[in-house]
Design a protein around this motif. Structure first.
Motif, short mmCIF file in Angstrom:
data_model
loop_
_atom_site.label_atom_id
_atom_site.label_comp_id
_atom_site.label_asym_id
_atom_site.label_seq_id
_atom_site.Cartn_x
_atom_site.Cartn_y
_atom_site.Cartn_z
N LEU A 115 -13.21 64.86 20.93
CA LEU A 115 -12.51 64.75 22.20
C LEU A 115 -12.22 66.14 22.78
O LEU A 115 -12.39 66.38 23.98
CB LEU A 115 -11.20 63.97 22.00
N LYS A 116 -11.79 67.05 21.91
CA LYS A 116 -11.53 68.43 22.38
C LYS A 116 -12.80 69.11 22.89
O LYS A 116 -12.79 69.82 23.90
CB LYS A 116 -10.91 69.25 21.25
N LEU A 117 -13.91 68.87 22.18
CA LEU A 117 -15.19 69.47 22.60
C LEU A 117 -15.62 68.93 23.97
O LEU A 117 -16.09 69.69 24.82
CB LEU A 117 -16.28 69.19 21.56
N LEU A 118 -15.46 67.64 24.17
CA LEU A 118 -15.85 67.04 25.45
C LEU A 118 -14.95 67.53 26.59
O LEU A 118 -15.43 67.78 27.71
CB LEU A 118 -15.81 65.52 25.35
N GLN A 119 -13.65 67.64 26.29
CA GLN A 119 -12.73 68.15 27.31
C GLN A 119 -13.07 69.61 27.68
O GLN A 119 -13.06 70.01 28.85
CB GLN A 119 -11.29 68.03 26.83
N GLU B 125 -17.09 59.97 31.45
CA GLU B 125 -17.32 58.72 30.72
C GLU B 125 -17.32 58.97 29.21
O GLU B 125 -16.77 58.18 28.43
CB GLU B 125 -18.64 58.09 31.15
N GLU B 126 -17.95 60.06 28.80
CA GLU B 126 -17.94 60.41 27.37
C GLU B 126 -16.53 60.69 26.89
O GLU B 126 -16.15 60.32 25.76
CB GLU B 126 -18.84 61.63 27.13
N ILE B 127 -15.73 61.36 27.73
CA ILE B 127 -14.34 61.66 27.35
C ILE B 127 -13.53 60.36 27.22
O ILE B 127 -12.71 60.20 26.29
CB ILE B 127 -13.70 62.61 28.40
N THR B 128 -13.76 59.42 28.15
CA THR B 128 -13.04 58.13 28.07
C THR B 128 -13.37 57.40 26.78
O THR B 128 -12.48 56.88 26.08
CB THR B 128 -13.43 57.25 29.28
N ALA B 129 -14.65 57.37 26.43
CA ALA B 129 -15.06 56.71 25.18
C ALA B 129 -14.50 57.46 23.98
O ALA B 129 -14.06 56.84 22.98
CB ALA B 129 -16.58 56.66 25.10
N ALA B 130 -14.47 58.78 24.04
CA ALA B 130 -13.95 59.58 22.92
C ALA B 130 -12.46 59.35 22.74
O ALA B 130 -11.94 59.34 21.61
CB ALA B 130 -14.25 61.05 23.16
N LYS B 131 -11.74 59.19 23.86
CA LYS B 131 -10.31 58.93 23.77
C LYS B 131 -10.04 57.59 23.09
O LYS B 131 -9.12 57.46 22.25
CB LYS B 131 -9.68 58.93 25.17
N LYS C 105 -9.21 59.43 7.30
CA LYS C 105 -8.76 60.77 7.71
C LYS C 105 -9.92 61.55 8.35
O LYS C 105 -9.76 62.20 9.39
CB LYS C 105 -8.21 61.52 6.51
N LEU C 106 -11.09 61.47 7.72
CA LEU C 106 -12.25 62.17 8.26
C LEU C 106 -12.63 61.63 9.63
O LEU C 106 -12.94 62.41 10.54
CB LEU C 106 -13.42 62.03 7.28
N ASN C 107 -12.63 60.34 9.80
CA ASN C 107 -12.96 59.75 11.09
C ASN C 107 -11.97 60.18 12.18
O ASN C 107 -12.35 60.45 13.33
CB ASN C 107 -12.97 58.22 10.99
N TYR C 108 -10.71 60.25 11.80
CA TYR C 108 -9.66 60.69 12.74
C TYR C 108 -9.90 62.14 13.18
O TYR C 108 -9.84 62.47 14.37
CB TYR C 108 -8.29 60.53 12.10
N GLU C 109 -10.16 63.02 12.23
CA GLU C 109 -10.37 64.44 12.54
C GLU C 109 -11.64 64.64 13.38
O GLU C 109 -11.66 65.44 14.32
CB GLU C 109 -10.46 65.25 11.25
N LEU C 110 -12.70 63.88 13.04
CA LEU C 110 -13.94 63.98 13.81
C LEU C 110 -13.73 63.50 15.25
O LEU C 110 -14.23 64.11 16.20
CB LEU C 110 -15.05 63.17 13.15
N ALA C 111 -12.99 62.42 15.40
CA ALA C 111 -12.71 61.91 16.74
C ALA C 111 -11.88 62.90 17.55
O ALA C 111 -12.10 63.10 18.76
CB ALA C 111 -11.99 60.56 16.65
N SER C 112 -10.89 63.54 16.88
CA SER C 112 -10.05 64.54 17.56
C SER C 112 -10.89 65.74 18.01
O SER C 112 -10.77 66.21 19.16
CB SER C 112 -8.93 64.98 16.62
N ASN C 113 -11.74 66.25 17.12
CA ASN C 113 -12.57 67.40 17.45
C ASN C 113 -13.58 67.06 18.57
O ASN C 113 -13.82 67.88 19.47
CB ASN C 113 -13.32 67.90 16.22
#
Length: 359
Positions: A158-162, A111-117, A148-156
């Motif tokens: 998502l990777k952490l949750l995966q 569920e956290e991964i879905t929200a992060a995506k 840009k910062l929000n995008y990078e934080l969201a990407s990181n």
């Protein structure tokens, strides 16, 4: 006249006495052997122990019963292993549920991964839109940097949750394997409460009755071959160097008074018993008696040398181990084989030499 009669009488008595103690060496077959005490034991005899402690529930066999390999002999009671097995089964089921994703552990991460995506997709759209505007000199630098910062934080994130999901899944899989092993061990422990026979044989002794406490340090039964018996012999250390495998053995058993059995040396144990300074030697019967029981005792002679015809004298006529008394006085001789009564003469006298028994 009387003096003459006394002298004659003395001469006759002396001659008779002398003749009684004077003999000629004789030729005979001679066998040299090593004496040993004997105890009969079943082949492959061993004592059965319990692997775990408990209370003896039931002896499933009786003394004298013939048993087969892996046959259950004794049942022991102890509820602890069964409870441990049940607990291990519960732990295994829980570990499987967690691993298969039916529990909240992996579902919450998904569920956290879905929200992060969703957040990553939204921040990605906003970032690349702002980037295009910024490349056209539209908008402010602060707004671009924020997107840009929000995008990078969201990407990181998502990777952490995966990564967390895969790591947790691996940990749950390992937990399943460990729980499976624990469960199998618990099942084995429940089976250890059955004492089984290791061989096809006979039950010669049962040492405990139902209701008695069982420990891992006390034997519960004595099991051995039902048909094959071995002859246990104790050989003195001064004789052991003369013993070798396949030597003939002459056996006398107290239970078979006067009957002689033949056997052959089958095994020599290399360790000396320091208590009685003897070595254990085993032999097997060539033609065993029809009825044998463990513990039957007797004596045996292990044949180490044998000659068909040798010149012998009684050992009682030997003086200082290498001399005999002849008409010429003390005569040195060379000896060879010997048994309890006779000794072989190799040289020094002939079969025509009279020898005298020492006083």
């Amino acid at each position: 006249m009387k003096l003459f009669r006394y002298l004659m009488l003395f001469f006759i008595i002396y001659s008779c006495f002398n003749n009684e103690n004077k003999i000629l060496p004789t030729e005979r077959p001679l066998t040299e052997s090593v004496y040993s005490s004997v105890t009969i034991q079943p082949d492959s005899l061993y004592q059965a122990y319990a692997i775990v402690a408990g209370i003896l529930d039931n002896n499933l066999v009786e003394e004298g019963d013939v048993v087969s390999k892996n046959q259950t002999l004794i049942q022991i009671i102890n509820s602890t292993p069964k409870l441990n097995a049940q607990n291990a089964k519960f732990s295994l089921n829980l570990a499987k549920e967690n691993y298969n994703g039916n529990a909240a552990v992996l579902n919450s991460i998904l569920e956290e991964i879905t929200a992060a995506k969703l957040k990553y997709q939204n921040d990605s759209i906003n970032y690349f839109r702002q980037k295009n505007l910024w490349e056209q000199k539209i908008g402010s630098k602060v707004e671009f940097d924020t997107r840009k910062l929000n995008y990078e934080l969201a990407s990181n994130n998502l990777k952490l949750l995966q990564s967390k999901y895969h790591r947790t899944k691996n940990e749950l899989y390992t937990a399943v394997q460990q729980a499976q092993n624990n469960y199998q061990t618990a099942l084995i422990n429940t089976k250890d409460f059955m004492v089984k026979s290791k061989i096809n044989g006979k039950v010669y002794a049962l040492y405990k009755e139902s209701g008695e406490i069982v420990t891992t340090m006390e034997p519960l039964a004595s099991i051995g071959s039902a048909t094959h018996f071995v002859i246990d012999m104790l050989v003195d250390e001064v004789d052991i160097v003369s013993i070798s495998k396949n030597q003939d053995v002459i056996i006398n058993l107290d239970a078979y008074n006067g009957k002689v059995f033949k056997g052959k040396v089958s095994k020599i144990y290399p360790k000396k018993d320091e208590r009685n300074q003897t070595f254990k030697v085993e032999a097997v019967f060539e033609n065993p008696p029809n009825i044998l029981y463990p513990g039957l005792s007797g004596e045996a002679n292990i044949i180490i040398k044998k000659k068909d015809t040798v010149l012998t004298i009684p050992k009682a006529y030997l003086i200082e181990d290498d001399k005999v008394k002849t008409d010429d006085g003390l005569t040195p001789i060379t000896t060879g084989l010997q048994n309890m009564e006779y000794i072989e003469v190799l040289s020094g006298i002939t079969k025509d030499t009279f020898i005298y028994k020492p006083e």
